[in-house]
Motif scaffolding. Structure first.
Motif, PDB file in Angstrom:
ATOM      1  N   ALA A   4      -9.215   6.645 -16.354  1.00 20.42           N
ATOM      2  CA  ALA A   4     -10.163   7.196 -17.330  1.00 20.42           C
ATOM      3  C   ALA A   4     -10.171   8.713 -17.278  1.00 20.42           C
ATOM      4  O   ALA A   4     -10.235   9.387 -18.288  1.00 20.42           O
ATOM      5  N   ALA A   5     -10.091   9.282 -16.066  1.00 18.92           N
ATOM      6  CA  ALA A   5     -10.062  10.737 -15.942  1.00 18.92           C
ATOM      7  C   ALA A   5      -8.784  11.296 -16.566  1.00 18.92           C
ATOM      8  O   ALA A   5      -8.777  12.348 -17.188  1.00 18.92           O
ATOM      9  N   ASN A   6      -7.676  10.587 -16.379  1.00 21.60           N
ATOM     10  CA  ASN A   6      -6.435  11.005 -17.001  1.00 21.60           C
ATOM     11  C   ASN A   6      -6.564  11.019 -18.516  1.00 21.60           C
ATOM     12  O   ASN A   6      -5.972  11.840 -19.194  1.00 21.60           O
ATOM     13  N   HIS A   7      -7.346  10.055 -19.029  1.00 22.69           N
ATOM     14  CA  HIS A   7      -7.551  10.015 -20.475  1.00 22.69           C
ATOM     15  C   HIS A   7      -8.217  11.303 -20.950  1.00 22.69           C
ATOM     16  O   HIS A   7      -7.800  11.912 -21.927  1.00 22.69           O
ATOM     17  N   LEU A 155      -8.994   2.962 -23.328  1.00 25.15           N
ATOM     18  CA  LEU A 155     -10.337   3.268 -22.839  1.00 25.15           C
ATOM     19  C   LEU A 155     -11.395   2.498 -23.626  1.00 25.15           C
ATOM     20  O   LEU A 155     -12.369   1.995 -23.055  1.00 25.15           O
ATOM     21  N   ALA A 156     -11.209   2.398 -24.944  1.00 22.49           N
ATOM     22  CA  ALA A 156     -12.161   1.650 -25.768  1.00 22.49           C
ATOM     23  C   ALA A 156     -12.201   0.181 -25.353  1.00 22.49           C
ATOM     24  O   ALA A 156     -13.266  -0.436 -25.307  1.00 22.49           O
ATOM     25  N   ILE A 157     -11.047  -0.369 -25.007  1.00 18.72           N
ATOM     26  CA  ILE A 157     -10.977  -1.773 -24.584  1.00 18.72           C
ATOM     27  C   ILE A 157     -11.719  -1.969 -23.264  1.00 18.72           C
ATOM     28  O   ILE A 157     -12.496  -2.925 -23.106  1.00 18.72           O
ATOM     29  N   THR A 158     -11.518  -1.065 -22.323  1.00 14.74           N
ATOM     30  CA  THR A 158     -12.181  -1.222 -21.023  1.00 14.74           C
ATOM     31  C   THR A 158     -13.683  -0.960 -21.126  1.00 14.74           C
ATOM     32  O   THR A 158     -14.452  -1.468 -20.304  1.00 14.74           O
ATOM     33  N   THR A 165     -10.823  -9.570 -16.792  1.00  8.85           N
ATOM     34  CA  THR A 165     -10.698 -11.014 -17.050  1.00  8.85           C
ATOM     35  C   THR A 165     -11.077 -11.344 -18.484  1.00  8.85           C
ATOM     36  O   THR A 165     -10.464 -12.216 -19.118  1.00  8.85           O
ATOM     37  N   ASP A 166     -12.064 -10.639 -19.012  1.00 10.16           N
ATOM     38  CA  ASP A 166     -12.544 -10.915 -20.367  1.00 10.16           C
ATOM     39  C   ASP A 166     -11.489 -10.584 -21.418  1.00 10.16           C
ATOM     40  O   ASP A 166     -11.224 -11.388 -22.318  1.00 10.16           O
ATOM     41  N   TRP A 167     -10.901  -9.374 -21.341  1.00  8.56           N
ATOM     42  CA  TRP A 167      -9.920  -9.042 -22.373  1.00  8.56           C
ATOM     43  C   TRP A 167      -8.568  -9.720 -22.132  1.00  8.56           C
ATOM     44  O   TRP A 167      -7.839 -10.009 -23.087  1.00  8.56           O
ATOM     45  N   LEU A 168      -8.256 -10.014 -20.867  1.00  7.57           N
ATOM     46  CA  LEU A 168      -7.014 -10.741 -20.589  1.00  7.57           C
ATOM     47  C   LEU A 168      -7.037 -12.128 -21.232  1.00  7.57           C
ATOM     48  O   LEU A 168      -6.015 -12.631 -21.705  1.00  7.57           O
ATOM     49  N   VAL A 268     -16.834   4.325 -30.650  1.00 10.21           N
ATOM     50  CA  VAL A 268     -17.016   3.099 -29.870  1.00 10.21           C
ATOM     51  C   VAL A 268     -17.226   3.440 -28.403  1.00 10.21           C
ATOM     52  O   VAL A 268     -18.119   2.921 -27.725  1.00 10.21           O
ATOM     53  N   ILE A 269     -16.403   4.355 -27.899  1.00 14.99           N
ATOM     54  CA  ILE A 269     -16.496   4.766 -26.493  1.00 14.99           C
ATOM     55  C   ILE A 269     -17.836   5.442 -26.208  1.00 14.99           C
ATOM     56  O   ILE A 269     -18.511   5.133 -25.216  1.00 14.99           O
TER      57      ILE A 269
END
Length: 274
Positions: A4-7, A155-158, A165-168, A268-269
């Motif tokens: 996230a920091a890299n983002h 980042l939006a997905i996380t 587990t949810d998005w997988l 969204v983020i």
């Protein structure tokens, strides 16, 4: 440093790239201009336009640039004896751009105004056109923009699904198995970052849609994300991506879509962080 920091750093780097990759890096300098005068006719310009330049800067008796003449219209037609002075685009905001403007400032509108005179100080310093989109500085700018979008997507997905587990569970069995294999390999090499970093662009696009994070419908999103992926692949492999007028105009459309999409994803983020 976390992903996230890299983002966050990547967005800052993107702004720096946009500021350093400017129009003057891709323009044709004034010293290389093929010009015409108001007194010449369309037929005369066609006769001497052996290199088939689409536009000619129009200069007056003092060699000052006063506008642009569109010569491409006569490539496959008989040109009339109409004087250029009666049929050219005079200097206006529509056909000029600053030499220090970002390359994206040109790309965002190049499918509408395909050729711009480049202004530096109080004079015309060069000319930039749609055909310049394949030059190296544009490639670098586009790749940085697409990379930044993909980071925003991740980042939006996380943020939407804090537990991987949810998005997988939303991915197809085949994609999930390949992803888990890549994650396990990374863990074994002690190079694991986090799960989202090992997804493909198409995985992220699929999850963004399933999370209803964007306003457009699936058909529109599907085409736009495919166009982005194809452009990214062409950039990565040093392939042609704007070799025709239609292809170059599509790049302009893709860039506008990326900016719009990033703006929606950032909302969204921001919403999920509150």
């Amino acid at each position: 440093m976390t992903w996230a920091a890299n983002h966050g750093a990547s967005l800052e780097v993107l702004r720096e790239v946009q500021g350093s990759l400017t129009v003057d890096l891709i323009m044709v300098p004034r010293s290389s201009f093929e010009t015409c005068t108001p007194g010449e006719t369309a037929a005369q310009i066609k006769a001497r336009n052996v290199d088939q330049f689409s536009y000619f800067p129009v200069v007056d008796e003092q060699k000052r640039v006063v506008g642009l003449y569109y010569a491409e219209r006569w490539f496959d037609a008989d040109a009339p004896n109409t004087p250029i002075g009666k049929d050219f685009d005079r200097l206006s905001e529509d056909i000029v751009i600053g030499a220090d403007a970002s390359i994206f400032d040109f790309v965002m509108q190049a499918d509408v105004n395909s050729t711009n005179l480049v202004v530096s100080g109080n004079q015309i310093a060069g000319l930039v056109s749609l055909s310049d989109l394949q030059k190296l500085p544009v490639r670098a700018a586009l790749f940085a923009l697409i990379t930044s979008l993909e980071m925003a997507m991740g980042l939006a997905i996380t943020k939407r699904w804090p537990s991987s587990t949810d998005w997988l569970s939303l991915l197809s069995n085949g994609r999930r198995e390949k992803l888990m294999t890549a994650i396990e390999d990374a863990r074994a090499r002690d190079s694991f970052v986090n799960e989202i970093a090992y997804t493909q662009f198409s995985d992220k696009a699929d999850l963004i849609f399933k999370g209803r994070m964007l306003s457009q419908g699936r058909t529109r999103l599907g085409k736009s994300f495919r166009d982005i992926r194809d452009l990214r692949d062409s950039l990565s492999h040093a392939n042609q991506y704007a070799e025709t007028t239609d292809a170059a105009k599509n790049v302009c459309e893709v860039v506008r879509f990326i900016y719009t999409t990033k703006a929606e994803l950032l909302k969204v983020i921001e919403t999920t962080e509150k």
